[in-house]
Design an enzyme around this catalytic site. Structure first.
Site, PDB file in Angstrom:
ATOM      1  N   TRP A 238       9.381   7.099  -0.392  1.00 53.26           N
ATOM      2  CA  TRP A 238       9.061   8.267   0.435  1.00 53.26           C
ATOM      3  C   TRP A 238      10.317   9.076   0.752  1.00 53.26           C
ATOM      4  CZ3 TRP A 238       5.978   3.831   2.113  1.00 53.26           C
ATOM      5  CH2 TRP A 238       4.610   3.988   1.828  1.00 53.26           C
TER       6      TRP A 238
ATOM      7  N   HIS B 212       4.157  11.903   4.304  1.00 50.26           N
ATOM      8  CA  HIS B 212       2.731  11.603   4.228  1.00 50.26           C
ATOM      9  C   HIS B 212       2.078  12.034   5.533  1.00 50.26           C
ATOM     10  CE1 HIS B 212       3.984   7.178   5.447  1.00 50.26           C
ATOM     11  NE2 HIS B 212       4.567   8.100   6.182  1.00 50.26           N
TER      12      HIS B 212
ATOM     13  N   ARG C 259       8.010  15.501  -0.702  1.00 52.20           N
ATOM     14  CA  ARG C 259       8.773  14.380  -1.269  1.00 52.20           C
ATOM     15  C   ARG C 259       9.962  14.937  -2.022  1.00 52.20           C
ATOM     16  NH1 ARG C 259       4.530   9.868  -2.032  1.00 52.20           N
ATOM     17  NH2 ARG C 259       3.493  10.203  -0.030  1.00 52.20           N
TER      18      ARG C 259
ATOM     19  N   GLN D 255      -2.331  16.019   1.375  1.00 52.23           N
ATOM     20  CA  GLN D 255      -3.017  14.741   1.549  1.00 52.23           C
ATOM     21  C   GLN D 255      -4.133  14.894   2.572  1.00 52.23           C
ATOM     22  OE1 GLN D 255      -0.143  11.747   2.763  1.00 52.23           O
ATOM     23  NE2 GLN D 255       0.135  11.108   0.632  1.00 52.23           N
TER      24      GLN D 255
ATOM     25  N   VAL E   4      -0.265  -1.301   6.457  1.00 54.39           N
ATOM     26  CA  VAL E   4      -1.612  -1.873   6.354  1.00 54.39           C
ATOM     27  C   VAL E   4      -1.526  -3.327   5.910  1.00 54.39           C
ATOM     28  CG1 VAL E   4      -2.916   0.250   5.917  1.00 54.39           C
ATOM     29  CG2 VAL E   4      -1.818  -0.943   4.002  1.00 54.39           C
TER      30      VAL E   4
ATOM     31  N   ALA F 265      -7.266   2.574   7.443  1.00 54.55           N
ATOM     32  CA  ALA F 265      -6.608   3.870   7.253  1.00 54.55           C
ATOM     33  C   ALA F 265      -6.594   4.162   5.763  1.00 54.55           C
ATOM     34  CB  ALA F 265      -5.191   3.838   7.801  1.00 54.55           C
TER      35      ALA F 265
HETATM   36  N1  PHE Z   1       0.594   7.220   3.339  1.00 54.57           N
HETATM   37  C1  PHE Z   1       0.399   6.571   2.058  1.00 54.57           C
HETATM   38  C2  PHE Z   1       1.059   7.405   0.967  1.00 54.57           C
HETATM   39  O1  PHE Z   1       1.419   8.515   1.207  1.00 54.57           O
HETATM   40  C3  PHE Z   1      -1.055   6.381   1.748  1.00 54.57           C
HETATM   41  C4  PHE Z   1      -1.736   5.473   2.688  1.00 54.57           C
HETATM   42  C5  PHE Z   1      -2.346   5.951   3.824  1.00 54.57           C
HETATM   43  C6  PHE Z   1      -1.764   4.116   2.441  1.00 54.57           C
HETATM   44  C7  PHE Z   1      -3.009   5.128   4.704  1.00 54.57           C
HETATM   45  C8  PHE Z   1      -2.403   3.262   3.292  1.00 54.57           C
HETATM   46  C9  PHE Z   1      -3.020   3.753   4.424  1.00 54.57           C
HETATM   47  O2  PHE Z   1       1.233   6.951  -0.137  1.00 54.57           O
END
Ligand code: PHE
Length: 345
Positions: free
Chosen positions: A151, A188, A214, A228, A271, A313
């Site tokens: 990221w 994100h 990014r 997103q 997660v 999520a």
């Molecule tokens: N934020 C993660 C991404 O940008 C995606 C994600 C969101 C994964 C929520 C798990 C739960 O790649």
């Protein structure tokens, strides 16, 4: 002779269609070489008796023609100045007015909002300039975690003006874990999980559409800016099965009821367990989202009791969904501003 000239002249003046035609008539009769002028000039060659007869009559006709021409001129001018509507040509083709329309990314975002609203989700939005805390720390991504590479983003130089100098390493260390720490462009939409839970109590279900950034080289499938849609549902017994149902409804509404998708285990620090969502598109499996059950560390960061609450999520790549739905081969087309592309939608 005079009677003859009079007859045709009066008739012609009456019939004159425009100022140009009228002027031609004036020259024809009253001009230097005009018929009547010539006749008046010829008077001197006539006998006295004839001069007496023809002279006054010709003078009289000259006056009369001058009057008729002046009258006709007035008439033509007033007609010419009639309101424009009376000269409006209803048979002429009109001008087509070009109407604009919304961008394909906005279009798919609206469609997705509607689908989730129908599933009783609320739509919220968050800031694109985030702090390190919300983008990383609170999501269980500590400073030395390798996930930070994935990221990598654009950091904002904080200026003396905003009271925040370009910071020394020491200051940077003391920023860690501070909600108002270093600024960056969010990588994100997940920081909104934290922001929303800090200010709301469960149970709830939300989606968060938005732009993310990014630091990466751009090619047909990567851009340094894309969209997103984050999702978050928290309750007493929200499970991964609920997640599967929700995204099944979502994907089938968006892509049609014969859509196939599958969940594949994947690690995300925020997660546990984590999955990636793949959907089948023209024979190929494409990754369209990351997801999973909210990590207890995340609940702890927002002071939820992880023994009391659980939830899922997800984060869909909205730009990628648009590429699949509209069959767009290159992500850069969305941002090119090229009308040949835009006008196809
Ligand atoms: N934020 C993660 C991404 O940008 C995606 C994600 C969101 C994964 C929520 C798990 C739960 O790649």
């Amino acid at each position: 002779m005079i009677e003859q000239i009079k007859k045709t002249a009066v008739l012609n003046i009456k019939k004159a269609l425009d100022l140009k035609g009228l002027e031609d008539l004036r020259i024809k009769y009253l001009g230097r070489k005009g018929e009547l002028t010539r006749m008046l000039r010829g008077l001197k060659d006539l006998s006295l008796a004839e001069r007496r007869r023809v002279g006054p009559a010709a003078q009289h006709l000259k006056k009369e023609l001058e009057r008729l021409i002046a009258e006709k001129k007035n008439e033509l001018i007033t007609n010419y100045q009639l309101p424009i509507t009376s000269r409006f040509d209803v048979t002429r083709p009109g001008h087509r007015i070009k109407l604009g329309h919304i961008h394909p990314l906005t279009k798919i975002e609206e469609e997705i909002r509607h689908i989730f609203l129908s599933l009783n989700f609320s739509v919220v939005e968050g800031p694109e300039v985030e702090t390190e805390y919300y983008n990383f720390d609170a999501l269980n991504i500590p400073p030395d975690h390798p996930a930070r590479d994935m990221w990598d983003t654009f950091w904002l130089k904080q200026s003396a003006k905003s009271g925040l100098f370009a910071r020394s390493d020491l200051q940077r260390k003391s920023d860690l874990g501070q909600k108002n720490g270093r600024l960056l462009l969010r990588t994100h939409t997940s920081p909104m999980q934290i922001r929303y839970m800090e200010t709301h109590n469960p149970p709830f279900q939300i989606i968060v559409p938005g732009v993310v950034y990014r630091h990466e080289a751009s090619d047909a499938t990567h851009a340094f800016q894309f969209m997103q849609i984050e999702g978050l549902m928290v309750g007493k017994d929200v499970s991964l099965a609920n997640f599967k149902y929700i995204i099944e409804v979502f994907l089938k509404k968006l892509f049609g009821s014969d859509l196939e998708f599958r969940l594949v285990p994947h690690h995300y620090p925020f997660v546990e367990p984590g999955v990636d969502v793949y959907m089948k598109f023209s024979g190929k499996w494409l990754e369209v989202a990351g997801a999973g059950m909210v990590h207890r560390k995340v609940f702890e960061a927002v002071k939820y009791n992880p023994y009391e609450w659980q939830g899922f999520a997800f984060g869909f790549g909205l730009t990628r969904l648009a590429m699949i739905k509209y069959n767009i081969p290159d992500i850069r087309l969305f941002y090119s501003g090229d009308l040949r592309f835009i006008e196809q939608f």
